[in-house]
Design an enzyme around this catalytic site. Structure first.
Site, PDB file in Angstrom:
ATOM      1  N   GLU B  42       0.879  -1.363   0.158  1.00  0.00           N
ATOM      2  CA  GLU B  42      -0.056  -0.018   0.104  1.00  0.00           C
ATOM      3  C   GLU B  42       0.865   1.186   0.007  1.00  0.00           C
ATOM      4  O   GLU B  42       1.603   1.501   0.784  1.00  0.00           O
ATOM      5  CB  GLU B  42      -0.952   0.042   1.195  1.00  0.00           C
ATOM      6  N   GLU B  53      -5.983   8.983  10.209  1.00  0.00           N
ATOM      7  CA  GLU B  53      -4.415   8.340  10.435  1.00  0.00           C
ATOM      8  C   GLU B  53      -4.311   8.800  11.890  1.00  0.00           C
ATOM      9  O   GLU B  53      -4.613  10.104  12.479  1.00  0.00           O
ATOM     10  CB  GLU B  53      -3.373   8.965   9.833  1.00  0.00           C
TER      11      GLU B  53
END
Ligand SMILES: Cc1ncc(COP(=O)(O)O)c(C=O)c1O
Lengths: 420, 273
Positions: B42, B53
């Protein structure tokens, strides 16, 4: 608005999957309690807004300004709502809704600290634990509100990423929510974010124009030609516009922060303004498709305004749509004009406005000729929280309004601005 | 390269933010992960508001943006990358939406396909808003991975099942990305909910060690996704000014540990499962 929460091409629900079930739960609660008054929710809210909040707020004629601009100028006084800004309408509504939904904890972001303050007050009033995320830049420039939140028992958590303003605070609150969503409700502070927030926050603030429209008919004997409100995310704005939007003869003006300049520094990723409606373009930010300040790649810009509450790179999707459609005029005034207007309103009318609010009065000063015979402005908040900033910013420019700072120099040998 | 090809045996799928801490170093680091046994990678395209995040990856994104990473540079990076495994672009929807001259996701997907991206993970794009991107992915033969959260149930699962391809990303816990020690109780429950889906199931959020990877595969996952534990190695190397080759070696070693753990996990699964 359509049922899926879109306003034309704007709106929607661009959030992590983990939050979607909570957002669906909230949509359901919004429809049942807020729209359909299930379990008497609206009645209880309305009572509490009266008993705790001090509604209705007055509307009155501004005699000196009316004379100065040679037209009828009226002020809707949301600065007199408990907490000192319109923000309590939404904060109290959402804390109460969280209770009805069985949630146990409240989180919120704040820019100017007014939404955080209103949320902390409402949470204390309804006995809910509360945590407020606030950018470190804003903590420094809105200190009185930080103390107020903490005095009300809220935890204030500084956000240190980016420029440390409202944009970062919203991102950080969303991160908290993604971890705590099962028992926590996120009270977003403006008509931004994923559906149902933009519609729901608007509905909680619509009480402003429900009152103002009636009061205008009573006091002035007619509807206004122009309604002015400042716009950051646009909650006081849509609240003030909502009951006038179907009145064809009433022009609606959303006054944004022009900051220090309307130009943009793409390389630095900085827009020294927050005039999203005028200069932004379509993008996806904080859960909604709306107008945003962004570079050519779609990276969000750092905005700027002398007023923390307007300092945001996005804007409510519904307001963006109304501007595109031509129903709302998007205008802006810069930092200097807002500061001058702050002093002018204080001296002429005895009302010290929030710096956010002062932008609407800056526009009145510059463009009153274009505004028709009868003008009403929303005084979205009072300016006590801004006095430190105003003293510093007034010193640093050559303004022909407002008191000089000589008194401080004579007394202390130094001024409030210098000892930081 | 199609993404589900990566899941023949228990897959190790690492994540790094592209351009962290610089374009050149980042190239070496991604190649080191491939050398260490990554089955797919990824590649994070840094966005200024990464709301899903935690602090580790937020910091990586800031470093990459400050070093000049843009969508244009990202695609150059992917084109230049010399690895032999499927590549997944992980980013936020505004960058996908804004790319190119016409509005909408199509130009971004077209360019991604050109440089060899096999699919997408877009954490701020729930199934409700995904139809235009799904359409563009179909046009160019790319996969669209969705995240199943611990809170995803009922109709939401069905809607996602309809849209998902490549693999399904099982979010191991509530909250944001970030390395943690323990295996979350949510993982098994989530895996059970989607047991009959015909796409590989990769578990991510919080995986840190080989043992951790082993337990997750033995709980029924087809692979593990590891981000923050690797980004930590990049961050530490950057802070200490360690030579790029040394940091790359550490990443390769960590990759081996995680891959071996995942494979061990399969050995422990009851036969026939
Ligand atoms: C007094 C006041 N007015 C206006 C605003 C701007 O918010 P909105 O545009 O949502 O009304 C704020 C935000 O903090 C505020 O405190």
């Amino acid at each position: 608005m359509s049922t899926d929460g879109s306003f034309g091409e704007y709106g929607g629900q661009y959030v992590p999957e983990a939050l979607m079930p909570a957002i669906e739960e909230l949509s359901d609660a919004y429809e049942r309690y807020v729209l359909e008054n299930e379990d008497g929710f609206r009645d209880e809210l309305s009572e509490r807004l009266t008993d705790f909040g001090g509604r209705p707020t007055p509307l009155g004629r501004a005699d000196q300004l009316s004379e100065r601009y040679d037209r009828e100028v009226y002020l809707k006084r949301e600065d007199l709502l408990h907490g000192g800004a319109h923000k309590l309408n939404n904060a109290l509504g959402q804390v109460l809704l969280a209770k009805y939904m069985g949630k146990e904890r409240i989180i919120a972001e704040t820019g100017a600290g007014q939404h955080g303050t209103a949320t902390a007050m409402a949470a204390a009033h309804l006995n809910m634990p509360c945590e407020i995320y606030m950018g470190e830049t804003d903590i420094a420039r809105q200190r009185p509100n930080v103390f107020r939140m903490r005095t009300n028992g809220a935890t204030v958590t500084p956000v240190t990423t980016g420029r440390g303003t409202l944009k970062e605070a919203i991102s950080e609150t969303m991160r908290d929510w993604a971890a705590t969503v099962e028992d926590t409700h996120y009270i977003i502070g403006s008509i931004v974010g994923p559906h149902p927030f933009p519609a729901m926050v608007r509905d909680f603030h619509a009480v402003i124009s429900e009152e103002a429209r009636e009061q205008m008919l009573e006091t002035a004997g007619q509807l206004p030609d122009a309604v002015l409100a400042c716009a950051g995310g646009g909650s006081n704005t849509m609240g003030m516009f909502q009951q006038f939007r179907d009145d064809d003869g009433v022009e609606l003006y959303a006054v944004e922060a022009g900051g220090s300049s309307l130009s943009v520094d793409e390389d630095a990723g900085v827009a020294p303004n927050s005039a999203t409606l005028s200069t932004g373009d379509e993008g996806v930010l904080h859960g909604a498709r709306t107008k945003v300040l962004q570079d050519g790649d779609g990276q969000i810009m750092e905005s700027h305004s002398v007023s923390a509450g307007l300092d945001y790179a996005g804007v409510g999707p519904e307001l963006a749509e109304m501007v595109d459609r031509g129903r709302v005029q998007a205008v802006n005034v810069d930092d200097d004009a807002a500061l001058a207007a702050f002093h002018r309103l204080a001296r002429e009318e005895g009302v010290i406005p929030a710096l956010e609010t002062a932008h609407a009065f800056g526009y009145l000063e510059q463009h009153h000729d274009e505004l028709g015979e009868v003008v009403v402005l929303n005084v979205s908040g009072r300016g006590d929280k801004d006095l430190e900033t105003v003293i510093e910013e007034t010193q640093s420019r050559d303004l022909d309004v407002g008191p000089t700072m000589d008194l401080f120099r004579d007394l202390g040998g130094h001024t409030a601005g210098e000892d930081r | 390269m199609s993404l589900d090809a990566a899941f023949d045996d228990p897959a190790f799928v690492p994540y790094l933010a592209v351009g962290d801490p610089s374009y050149e170093q980042s190239l070496r680091y991604v190649e080191a992960l491939a050398d260490g046994g990554a089955d797919a990678i990824e590649l994070g395209l840094p966005f200024s508001e990464p709301i899903a995040e935690g602090s580790t990856i937020q910091s990586a994104i800031v470093r990459a943006l400050e070093a000049g990473m843009t969508p244009g540079r990202y695609f150059e990076f992917v084109a230049e990358l010399d690895v032999d495994v499927p590549l997944v672009c992980m980013t936020y929807y505004n960058l996908v939406y804004q790319y190119g001259s016409e509005a909408g996701p199509r130009p971004f997907v077209e360019r991604a396909a050109e440089v060899g991206i096999g699919g997408f993970v877009i954490p701020d794009l729930p199934a409700e808003e995904a139809a235009p991107l799904r359409e563009a992915c179909d046009e160019f033969g790319l996969d669209l991975v969705f995240i199943v959260a611990p809170t995803t149930e009922g109709e939401r699962l069905d809607r996602m099942h309809e849209f998902v391809s490549g693999y399904v990303y099982v979010q191991a816990r509530l909250g944001t990305t970030g390395a943690r020690e323990e295996v979350s109780e949510y993982t098994e429950r989530s895996l059970a909910r989607i047991a009959d889906w015909d796409v590989p199931k990769a578990v991510g959020f919080g995986i840190k060690t080989g043992d951790h990877a082993e337990r997750i595969v033995s709980a029924g996952a087809d692979g593990v996704i590891v981000g923050s534990a690797l980004v930590d190695i990049v961050a530490e190397g950057h802070e200490n000014d360690d030579p790029t080759g040394v940091v790359a070696e550490r990443l390769e070693r960590k990759a081996r540990e995680l891959k071996r753990g995942a494979v061990r996990g399969l050995g422990e699964t009851a036969p026939g499962q």
